[in-house]
Design a protein around this motif. Structure first.
Motif, PDB file in Angstrom:
ATOM      1  N   VAL A  42       1.526  -0.298   6.494  1.00 48.44           N
ATOM      2  CA  VAL A  42       0.677   0.704   5.859  1.00 48.44           C
ATOM      3  C   VAL A  42       0.234   1.722   6.907  1.00 48.44           C
ATOM      4  CG1 VAL A  42      -1.437  -0.663   6.186  1.00 48.44           C
ATOM      5  CG2 VAL A  42      -1.327   1.001   4.326  1.00 48.44           C
ATOM      6  N   ALA A  43       0.003   2.954   6.478  1.00 53.48           N
ATOM      7  CA  ALA A  43      -0.522   3.977   7.376  1.00 53.48           C
ATOM      8  C   ALA A  43      -1.981   3.650   7.701  1.00 53.48           C
ATOM      9  CB  ALA A  43      -0.417   5.359   6.730  1.00 53.48           C
ATOM     10  N   SER A  44      -2.345   3.807   8.965  1.00 54.90           N
ATOM     11  CA  SER A  44      -3.716   3.500   9.377  1.00 54.90           C
ATOM     12  C   SER A  44      -4.729   4.353   8.622  1.00 54.90           C
ATOM     13  CB  SER A  44      -3.879   3.694  10.887  1.00 54.90           C
ATOM     14  OG  SER A  44      -3.584   5.036  11.258  1.00 54.90           O
ATOM     15  N   GLY A  45      -4.350   5.544   8.203  1.00 49.30           N
ATOM     16  CA  GLY A  45      -5.258   6.426   7.485  1.00 49.30           C
ATOM     17  C   GLY A  45      -5.373   6.146   6.002  1.00 49.30           C
ATOM     18  N   ASN A  46      -4.569   5.226   5.467  1.00 52.16           N
ATOM     19  CA  ASN A  46      -4.613   4.915   4.039  1.00 52.16           C
ATOM     20  C   ASN A  46      -5.699   3.866   3.815  1.00 52.16           C
ATOM     21  OD1 ASN A  46      -4.187   4.229   1.363  1.00 52.16           O
ATOM     22  ND2 ASN A  46      -1.958   4.330   1.531  1.00 52.16           N
ATOM     23  N   LYS A  47      -6.927   4.334   3.775  1.00 51.96           N
ATOM     24  CA  LYS A  47      -8.089   3.440   3.735  1.00 51.96           C
ATOM     25  C   LYS A  47      -8.138   2.564   2.486  1.00 51.96           C
ATOM     26  CE  LYS A  47     -10.075   5.372   7.419  1.00 51.96           C
ATOM     27  NZ  LYS A  47      -9.449   5.020   8.645  1.00 51.96           N
ATOM     28  N   SER A  48      -7.802   3.123   1.319  1.00 45.24           N
ATOM     29  CA  SER A  48      -7.907   2.320   0.093  1.00 45.24           C
ATOM     30  C   SER A  48      -6.891   1.180   0.084  1.00 45.24           C
ATOM     31  CB  SER A  48      -7.773   3.191  -1.155  1.00 45.24           C
ATOM     32  OG  SER A  48      -6.535   3.849  -1.167  1.00 45.24           O
ATOM     33  N   ALA A  49      -5.663   1.461   0.503  1.00 42.62           N
ATOM     34  CA  ALA A  49      -4.653   0.402   0.560  1.00 42.62           C
ATOM     35  C   ALA A  49      -5.041  -0.654   1.592  1.00 42.62           C
ATOM     36  CB  ALA A  49      -3.281   0.980   0.874  1.00 42.62           C
ATOM     37  N   ARG A  50      -5.479  -0.213   2.761  1.00 46.95           N
ATOM     38  CA  ARG A  50      -5.868  -1.175   3.805  1.00 46.95           C
ATOM     39  C   ARG A  50      -7.020  -2.056   3.336  1.00 46.95           C
ATOM     40  NH1 ARG A  50      -7.251   1.096   9.141  1.00 46.95           N
ATOM     41  NH2 ARG A  50      -7.024  -1.056   9.784  1.00 46.95           N
ATOM     42  N   HIS A  51      -7.946  -1.466   2.591  1.00 48.41           N
ATOM     43  CA  HIS A  51      -9.081  -2.239   2.073  1.00 48.41           C
ATOM     44  C   HIS A  51      -8.582  -3.360   1.149  1.00 48.41           C
ATOM     45  CE1 HIS A  51     -13.133  -3.106   0.707  1.00 48.41           C
ATOM     46  NE2 HIS A  51     -12.709  -2.987  -0.549  1.00 48.41           N
ATOM     47  N   LEU A  52      -7.667  -3.015   0.237  1.00 47.41           N
ATOM     48  CA  LEU A  52      -7.105  -4.029  -0.665  1.00 47.41           C
ATOM     49  C   LEU A  52      -6.404  -5.124   0.129  1.00 47.41           C
ATOM     50  CD1 LEU A  52      -6.212  -5.212  -3.418  1.00 47.41           C
ATOM     51  CD2 LEU A  52      -4.256  -3.634  -3.313  1.00 47.41           C
ATOM     52  N   TYR A  53      -5.569  -4.739   1.074  1.00 43.51           N
ATOM     53  CA  TYR A  53      -4.802  -5.734   1.833  1.00 43.51           C
ATOM     54  C   TYR A  53      -5.734  -6.658   2.625  1.00 43.51           C
ATOM     55  CZ  TYR A  53      -1.072  -2.413   0.725  1.00 43.51           C
ATOM     56  OH  TYR A  53      -0.208  -1.557   0.079  1.00 43.51           O
ATOM     57  N   LYS A  54      -6.775  -6.095   3.199  1.00 42.92           N
ATOM     58  CA  LYS A  54      -7.730  -6.938   3.941  1.00 42.92           C
ATOM     59  C   LYS A  54      -8.448  -7.895   2.996  1.00 42.92           C
ATOM     60  CE  LYS A  54      -8.338  -4.094   7.975  1.00 42.92           C
ATOM     61  NZ  LYS A  54      -9.209  -3.560   8.980  1.00 42.92           N
ATOM     62  N   GLN A  55      -8.809  -7.416   1.799  1.00 44.62           N
ATOM     63  CA  GLN A  55      -9.430  -8.298   0.805  1.00 44.62           C
ATOM     64  C   GLN A  55      -8.511  -9.458   0.446  1.00 44.62           C
ATOM     65  OE1 GLN A  55     -10.423  -5.777  -2.543  1.00 44.62           O
ATOM     66  NE2 GLN A  55     -12.591  -5.866  -2.017  1.00 44.62           N
ATOM     67  N   LEU A  56      -7.214  -9.210   0.451  1.00 49.66           N
ATOM     68  CA  LEU A  56      -6.238 -10.242   0.105  1.00 49.66           C
ATOM     69  C   LEU A  56      -5.877 -11.132   1.295  1.00 49.66           C
ATOM     70  CD1 LEU A  56      -3.891  -8.164  -2.234  1.00 49.66           C
ATOM     71  CD2 LEU A  56      -5.497  -9.958  -2.907  1.00 49.66           C
ATOM     72  N   GLY A  57      -6.478 -10.889   2.461  1.00 46.28           N
ATOM     73  CA  GLY A  57      -6.276 -11.758   3.610  1.00 46.28           C
ATOM     74  C   GLY A  57      -5.278 -11.288   4.643  1.00 46.28           C
ATOM     75  N   TYR A  58      -4.784 -10.055   4.522  1.00 48.22           N
ATOM     76  CA  TYR A  58      -3.850  -9.528   5.512  1.00 48.22           C
ATOM     77  C   TYR A  58      -4.601  -9.068   6.757  1.00 48.22           C
ATOM     78  CZ  TYR A  58      -0.127  -9.667   2.078  1.00 48.22           C
ATOM     79  OH  TYR A  58       0.804 -10.097   1.171  1.00 48.22           O
ATOM     80  N   GLU A  59      -3.958  -9.252   7.904  1.00 44.87           N
ATOM     81  CA  GLU A  59      -4.554  -8.848   9.179  1.00 44.87           C
ATOM     82  C   GLU A  59      -3.575  -7.976   9.940  1.00 44.87           C
ATOM     83  OE1 GLU A  59      -5.593 -12.419  11.255  1.00 44.87           O
ATOM     84  OE2 GLU A  59      -7.113 -12.972   9.778  1.00 44.87           O
ATOM     85  N   ASP A  60      -4.119  -7.010  10.689  1.00 43.25           N
ATOM     86  CA  ASP A  60      -3.301  -6.141  11.542  1.00 43.25           C
ATOM     87  C   ASP A  60      -2.704  -6.976  12.674  1.00 43.25           C
ATOM     88  OD1 ASP A  60      -4.458  -4.179   9.971  1.00 43.25           O
ATOM     89  OD2 ASP A  60      -5.650  -3.294  11.569  1.00 43.25           O
ATOM     90  N   VAL A  61      -1.390  -6.821  12.916  1.00 43.70           N
ATOM     91  CA  VAL A  61      -0.764  -7.568  14.012  1.00 43.70           C
ATOM     92  C   VAL A  61      -0.005  -6.671  14.987  1.00 43.70           C
ATOM     93  CG1 VAL A  61      -0.633  -9.767  12.792  1.00 43.70           C
ATOM     94  CG2 VAL A  61       1.256  -8.162  12.611  1.00 43.70           C
ATOM     95  N   ALA A  62       0.375  -5.476  14.571  1.00 42.10           N
ATOM     96  CA  ALA A  62       1.111  -4.572  15.474  1.00 42.10           C
ATOM     97  C   ALA A  62       1.033  -3.158  14.908  1.00 42.10           C
ATOM     98  CB  ALA A  62       2.573  -5.011  15.616  1.00 42.10           C
ATOM     99  N   SER A  63       1.291  -2.189  15.765  1.00 37.19           N
ATOM    100  CA  SER A  63       1.285  -0.796  15.306  1.00 37.19           C
ATOM    101  C   SER A  63       2.313   0.024  16.074  1.00 37.19           C
ATOM    102  CB  SER A  63      -0.104  -0.177  15.481  1.00 37.19           C
ATOM    103  OG  SER A  63      -0.443  -0.085  16.852  1.00 37.19           O
ATOM    104  N   GLU A  64       2.734   1.099  15.447  1.00 34.82           N
ATOM    105  CA  GLU A  64       3.631   2.085  16.056  1.00 34.82           C
ATOM    106  C   GLU A  64       3.162   3.461  15.572  1.00 34.82           C
ATOM    107  OE1 GLU A  64       6.258   1.897  18.134  1.00 34.82           O
ATOM    108  OE2 GLU A  64       6.235  -0.303  18.269  1.00 34.82           O
TER     109      GLU A  64
END
Length: 193
Positions: free
Chosen positions: A148-170
């Protein structure tokens, strides 16, 4: 609302929605590949109707309400080992995504999830994510991944609610119509056995 396997006849919806999920990158890439006179979304629909490949209706689930598609998700197992090969064989804007995918070999990869604007806020994306995760678990995957794009706040919020965690970035390599700068983030979640 019901979640069901996508049909070949859903190809137009899938192309439109994957372009939303891909932040406009799919349509940009399709425009480079389309035949003269062929629209980018028409090429996307042609690709969605294929029997093989990651972006195929066979890897998609849709949420329907009274026969109308409200949203879709495309998910499948990434290869293990994940062999990148020569990054120069890929369009430059895709290279960071390939690099991130390679960090989650064998995972159940949520390639894209999107809903039509009129269906947002109704839990469609959450339902699709939960169903896709269950499919991954049943397929024997212990890890789910997505980018996901770091700036896509709504998507990131959903994914974090579902238990996803950031592990790498480019870093995102910007393209015409790119809505975000910043980074692409690989997020993962353990799937329970």
């Amino acid at each position: 609302m019901e979640i069901e396997q996508a049909l070949k006849s859903d190809a137009d919806d899938l192309a439109y929605l994957i372009d939303i999920a891909g932040e406009g990158m799919p349509q940009y890439l399709w425009s480079k590949l389309a035949d003269p006179g062929q629209g980018a979304l028409a090429l996307g629909a042609q690709r969605a109707a294929r029997e093989e490949g990651g972006f195929s209706y066979r890897n998609a689930l849709v949420c329907r309400d009274r026969g109308n598609v409200l949203g879709m998700i495309i998910a499948y197992r990434l290869p293990a080992p994940y062999v990148v090969g020569d990054l120069n064989d890929y369009p430059e804007i895709v290279q960071p995504l390939i690099q991130l995918e390679s960090k989650a070999p064998g995972s159940w990869y949520i390639n894209a999830v999107a809903t039509y604007e009129a269906a947002r806020g109704q839990g469609v994306a959450r339902m699709l994510m939960l169903e896709a995760q269950e499919k991954g678990r049943l397929a024997g995957c212990s890890l789910a991944s997505l980018i996901v794009a770091s700036g896509n706040k709504s998507a990131r919020h959903l994914y974090k609610q579902l238990g996803y965690e950031d592990v790498a970035s480019e870093p995102i390599i910007e393209y015409p119509g790119c809505p975000y700068g910043g980074d692409w983030l690989l997020m993962t979640k353990q799937l329970e056995g």
